[in-house]
Scaffold this motif. Sequence first.
Motif, PDB file in Angstrom:
ATOM      1  N   LEU A   1       0.825  -1.207   0.000  1.00  0.00           N
ATOM      2  CA  LEU A   1       0.000   0.000   0.000  1.00  0.00           C
ATOM      3  C   LEU A   1       0.861   1.259   0.000  1.00  0.00           C
ATOM      4  O   LEU A   1       0.526   2.255  -0.634  1.00  0.00           O
ATOM      5  CB  LEU A   1      -0.933   0.005   1.219  1.00  0.00           C
ATOM      6  N   VAL A   2       1.978   1.201   0.723  1.00  0.00           N
ATOM      7  CA  VAL A   2       2.852   2.368   0.833  1.00  0.00           C
ATOM      8  C   VAL A   2       3.394   2.751  -0.548  1.00  0.00           C
ATOM      9  O   VAL A   2       3.356   3.921  -0.940  1.00  0.00           O
ATOM     10  CB  VAL A   2       4.019   2.073   1.798  1.00  0.00           C
ATOM     11  N   VAL A   3       3.883   1.782  -1.308  1.00  0.00           N
ATOM     12  CA  VAL A   3       4.467   2.071  -2.623  1.00  0.00           C
ATOM     13  C   VAL A   3       3.385   2.450  -3.623  1.00  0.00           C
ATOM     14  O   VAL A   3       3.603   3.300  -4.497  1.00  0.00           O
ATOM     15  CB  VAL A   3       5.280   0.870  -3.136  1.00  0.00           C
ATOM     16  N   LEU A   4       2.201   1.855  -3.513  1.00  0.00           N
ATOM     17  CA  LEU A   4       1.110   2.191  -4.428  1.00  0.00           C
ATOM     18  C   LEU A   4       0.691   3.656  -4.297  1.00  0.00           C
ATOM     19  O   LEU A   4       0.236   4.277  -5.260  1.00  0.00           O
ATOM     20  CB  LEU A   4      -0.094   1.279  -4.165  1.00  0.00           C
ATOM     21  N   PHE A   5       0.872   4.224  -3.101  1.00  0.00           N
ATOM     22  CA  PHE A   5       0.545   5.638  -2.904  1.00  0.00           C
ATOM     23  C   PHE A   5       1.615   6.565  -3.457  1.00  0.00           C
ATOM     24  O   PHE A   5       1.423   7.769  -3.522  1.00  0.00           O
ATOM     25  CB  PHE A   5       0.314   5.931  -1.418  1.00  0.00           C
ATOM     26  N   GLY A   6       2.779   6.019  -3.831  1.00  0.00           N
ATOM     27  CA  GLY A   6       3.769   6.820  -4.526  1.00  0.00           C
ATOM     28  C   GLY A   6       5.014   7.159  -3.738  1.00  0.00           C
ATOM     29  O   GLY A   6       5.144   6.840  -2.550  1.00  0.00           O
ATOM     30  N   MET A   7       5.946   7.837  -4.421  1.00  0.00           N
ATOM     31  CA  MET A   7       7.261   8.135  -3.864  1.00  0.00           C
ATOM     32  C   MET A   7       7.200   8.961  -2.587  1.00  0.00           C
ATOM     33  O   MET A   7       7.963   8.723  -1.648  1.00  0.00           O
ATOM     34  CB  MET A   7       8.106   8.887  -4.903  1.00  0.00           C
ATOM     35  N   LYS A   8       6.303   9.941  -2.535  1.00  0.00           N
ATOM     36  CA  LYS A   8       6.239  10.811  -1.358  1.00  0.00           C
ATOM     37  C   LYS A   8       5.895  10.025  -0.102  1.00  0.00           C
ATOM     38  O   LYS A   8       6.524  10.213   0.950  1.00  0.00           O
ATOM     39  CB  LYS A   8       5.200  11.917  -1.589  1.00  0.00           C
ATOM     40  N   ILE A   9       4.896   9.146  -0.194  1.00  0.00           N
ATOM     41  CA  ILE A   9       4.506   8.338   0.963  1.00  0.00           C
ATOM     42  C   ILE A   9       5.626   7.382   1.350  1.00  0.00           C
ATOM     43  O   ILE A   9       5.876   7.136   2.533  1.00  0.00           O
ATOM     44  CB  ILE A   9       3.207   7.557   0.662  1.00  0.00           C
ATOM     45  N   VAL A  10       6.338   6.845   0.348  1.00  0.00           N
ATOM     46  CA  VAL A  10       7.488   5.983   0.638  1.00  0.00           C
ATOM     47  C   VAL A  10       8.520   6.762   1.438  1.00  0.00           C
ATOM     48  O   VAL A  10       9.054   6.273   2.442  1.00  0.00           O
ATOM     49  CB  VAL A  10       8.119   5.434  -0.662  1.00  0.00           C
ATOM     50  N   GLY A  11       8.819   7.988   1.007  1.00  0.00           N
ATOM     51  CA  GLY A  11       9.789   8.818   1.724  1.00  0.00           C
ATOM     52  C   GLY A  11       9.381   9.088   3.164  1.00  0.00           C
ATOM     53  O   GLY A  11      10.210   9.013   4.084  1.00  0.00           O
ATOM     54  N   ILE A  12       8.098   9.379   3.373  1.00  0.00           N
ATOM     55  CA  ILE A  12       7.602   9.656   4.734  1.00  0.00           C
ATOM     56  C   ILE A  12       7.700   8.405   5.603  1.00  0.00           C
ATOM     57  O   ILE A  12       8.165   8.467   6.754  1.00  0.00           O
ATOM     58  CB  ILE A  12       6.145  10.158   4.673  1.00  0.00           C
ATOM     59  N   CYS A  13       7.261   7.264   5.080  1.00  0.00           N
ATOM     60  CA  CYS A  13       7.301   6.013   5.848  1.00  0.00           C
ATOM     61  C   CYS A  13       8.742   5.573   6.131  1.00  0.00           C
ATOM     62  O   CYS A  13       9.033   5.051   7.210  1.00  0.00           O
ATOM     63  CB  CYS A  13       6.547   4.912   5.105  1.00  0.00           C
ATOM     64  N   GLU A  14       9.631   5.788   5.163  1.00  0.00           N
ATOM     65  CA  GLU A  14      11.042   5.468   5.388  1.00  0.00           C
ATOM     66  C   GLU A  14      11.596   6.318   6.527  1.00  0.00           C
ATOM     67  O   GLU A  14      12.325   5.821   7.398  1.00  0.00           O
ATOM     68  CB  GLU A  14      11.851   5.721   4.108  1.00  0.00           C
ATOM     69  N   LYS A  15      11.264   7.586   6.535  1.00  0.00           N
ATOM     70  CA  LYS A  15      11.764   8.497   7.570  1.00  0.00           C
ATOM     71  C   LYS A  15      11.286   8.062   8.962  1.00  0.00           C
ATOM     72  O   LYS A  15      12.099   7.977   9.895  1.00  0.00           O
ATOM     73  CB  LYS A  15      11.284   9.924   7.282  1.00  0.00           C
ATOM     74  N   ILE A  16      10.004   7.762   9.089  1.00  0.00           N
ATOM     75  CA  ILE A  16       9.453   7.325  10.379  1.00  0.00           C
ATOM     76  C   ILE A  16      10.113   6.019  10.822  1.00  0.00           C
ATOM     77  O   ILE A  16      10.501   5.859  11.991  1.00  0.00           O
ATOM     78  CB  ILE A  16       7.922   7.155  10.273  1.00  0.00           C
ATOM     79  N   SER A  17      10.257   5.085   9.894  1.00  0.00           N
ATOM     80  CA  SER A  17      10.832   3.777  10.228  1.00  0.00           C
ATOM     81  C   SER A  17      12.296   3.875  10.625  1.00  0.00           C
ATOM     82  O   SER A  17      12.752   3.178  11.536  1.00  0.00           O
ATOM     83  CB  SER A  17      10.682   2.819   9.032  1.00  0.00           C
ATOM     84  N   VAL A  18      13.051   4.747   9.956  1.00  0.00           N
ATOM     85  CA  VAL A  18      14.469   4.924  10.293  1.00  0.00           C
ATOM     86  C   VAL A  18      14.618   5.458  11.706  1.00  0.00           C
ATOM     87  O   VAL A  18      15.448   4.972  12.492  1.00  0.00           O
ATOM     88  CB  VAL A  18      15.155   5.858   9.282  1.00  0.00           C
ATOM     89  N   PHE A  19      13.820   6.460  12.069  1.00  0.00           N
ATOM     90  CA  PHE A  19      13.874   6.985  13.435  1.00  0.00           C
ATOM     91  C   PHE A  19      13.516   5.896  14.445  1.00  0.00           C
ATOM     92  O   PHE A  19      14.123   5.802  15.517  1.00  0.00           O
ATOM     93  CB  PHE A  19      12.928   8.179  13.587  1.00  0.00           C
ATOM     94  N   ALA A  20      12.520   5.061  14.100  1.00  0.00           N
ATOM     95  CA  ALA A  20      12.115   3.982  14.999  1.00  0.00           C
ATOM     96  C   ALA A  20      13.235   2.953  15.155  1.00  0.00           C
ATOM     97  O   ALA A  20      13.502   2.471  16.267  1.00  0.00           O
ATOM     98  CB  ALA A  20      10.847   3.303  14.463  1.00  0.00           C
ATOM     99  N   MET A  21      13.928   2.625  14.053  1.00  0.00           N
ATOM    100  CA  MET A  21      15.026   1.655  14.129  1.00  0.00           C
ATOM    101  C   MET A  21      16.177   2.182  14.975  1.00  0.00           C
ATOM    102  O   MET A  21      16.772   1.445  15.770  1.00  0.00           O
ATOM    103  CB  MET A  21      15.513   1.305  12.717  1.00  0.00           C
TER     104      MET A  21
END
Length: 385
Positions: free
Chosen positions: A138-158
Motif C-alpha cells: 500500500l505504501v508504494v502504491l501511494f507513490g514516492m512521497k509516501i514511501v519517503g515519509i514512511c522510510e523516515k518514520i521507520s528509520v527513526f524507529a530503528m
Amino acid sequence: MREIKSEAKLTFLEATSIIIGHSVGSGILSVPYLASRNSWRDIILIIAGVYFINLVMHFMVAELSYNNNGSQFIKCIENELFSGTVKKVVTWFAFALLGLSVISNVSGFIAGGSAVFEAWFGIPAWAGTIIYYALVSLVVLFGMKIVGICEKISVFAMVFVIEILFVAAIVGEHSDFNSKFIAGSNIVALYSMVAFSLSAVMSVPQVVKGLNGDIRKIKSSIALGTGVNVFLIIIITLMTIMACGGNISQNGALVDLSGALGGWVGTIGFIFSLLALSTSFWANTLNLRDILNEQVKWGTRVSFLAATVPCLIIALIGMETFVGFTRIASVIQVATGIGVIVAYNRSRKREGASPLCRFLGTLPFQIIVIISSILSTVGALAPVK
C-alpha cells in the motif's frame, strides 16, 4: 544546476531515509560475527575504507543519473553504452538480469516479514505472506512521497530500538573479546559484508529525482544516509561484542543478544526486523517499479504490481527452489555495477564536466570502485575461519 522532473518532491530527510532504508537489514546484523573473527584495527580500517569507496560509487551513480535526467540504471546504461541494432536486445537482457536480482531480494523480504507475523500471531505462513505483502505494498502504491515519509518514520524507529539495545548492553555483564588476526580470508569476508550493508546504489536515482537535481542536497543526503548506516554497523557490532564476546554465532546479532541479555530482546528484534525488511521492500520495489515503467510505459501502479506479484508468488511457494537464483543475483549485481561505472565514464566524457563528483569521479577512482566490487564478490565466497 538542471531541474529534474519527478512524481513527487522529497524533503532532505525523506531522501536520506530512502538511502538508509534500502541497505539496512540482514547484512548489518551479520557484520558482528565476521567482525569477531578479525582484529579491532582491521575492523576500523575496513569500515572506514568501505564507507569512502561506497560514497564515491554512490556519487558516480548519482551523477550518471543526473546526466540522464534522473533515469534508473537500465535507461542510463542504454543511453550511454548501447547503440545500433543490438541496443534493444542488450538492454532487455540487462533489464532481465537486474530484474531477477531485485526480485530475488524482494521475495526474501516478503518471506522474512511473513516469518515475523507467523511468530507473533501464530498464523499460517501463507496467510502471513499475503498480509505482509498487502500492508507494505500500500505504501508504494501511494507513490514516492509516501514511501519517503514512511522510510523516515521507520528509520527513526530503528535508531530508537538500537539505542535501547545499546544501553542494555552497556549496563549488562560484559564478555571478554580477544581481538586478533586469524586469517586473510576473514578480512575479505568482512569487507564484502560491510560493502553489502552500505550499498544503496539502486535508490540513488530516487534521491536525484526527489530532490529535483539539487546537487548539494543530493551529495549531503547520500553522505548522511550512508553515514547513518555506518553508525548502525558500529553500534550493533560494539554492543554484540560487549554482550557476547567471542561467542558470536552466524545466526545474526539479535539472536546472540537475545541469549546474552534476555528473551525480551527477541521481541525488540522482531520490531527491528520488521522495520528493516519493510524499508528495504519499499526502496527496492520503488526502484523496480520505475525501472519497469521506463522500459514499458505501463504507468507506476501497473508497473509496481507487475514487478512485485512474481515476488509474492515466489515467497508463497518457498524460496528454497530459488537459492540458485540468489547466488546468480550477487554476480549479476557486480556485473551491473561494473557496467554502471563504464557508463559513468562515457557520460562524464560526453558532458565535459563533473558538477557532483569532480576529482572523485576521475579514472583512478573509477578503477578503485570496480576493484572494490570484484573484491566484494570474492569476499562473499571466501571461507571464514
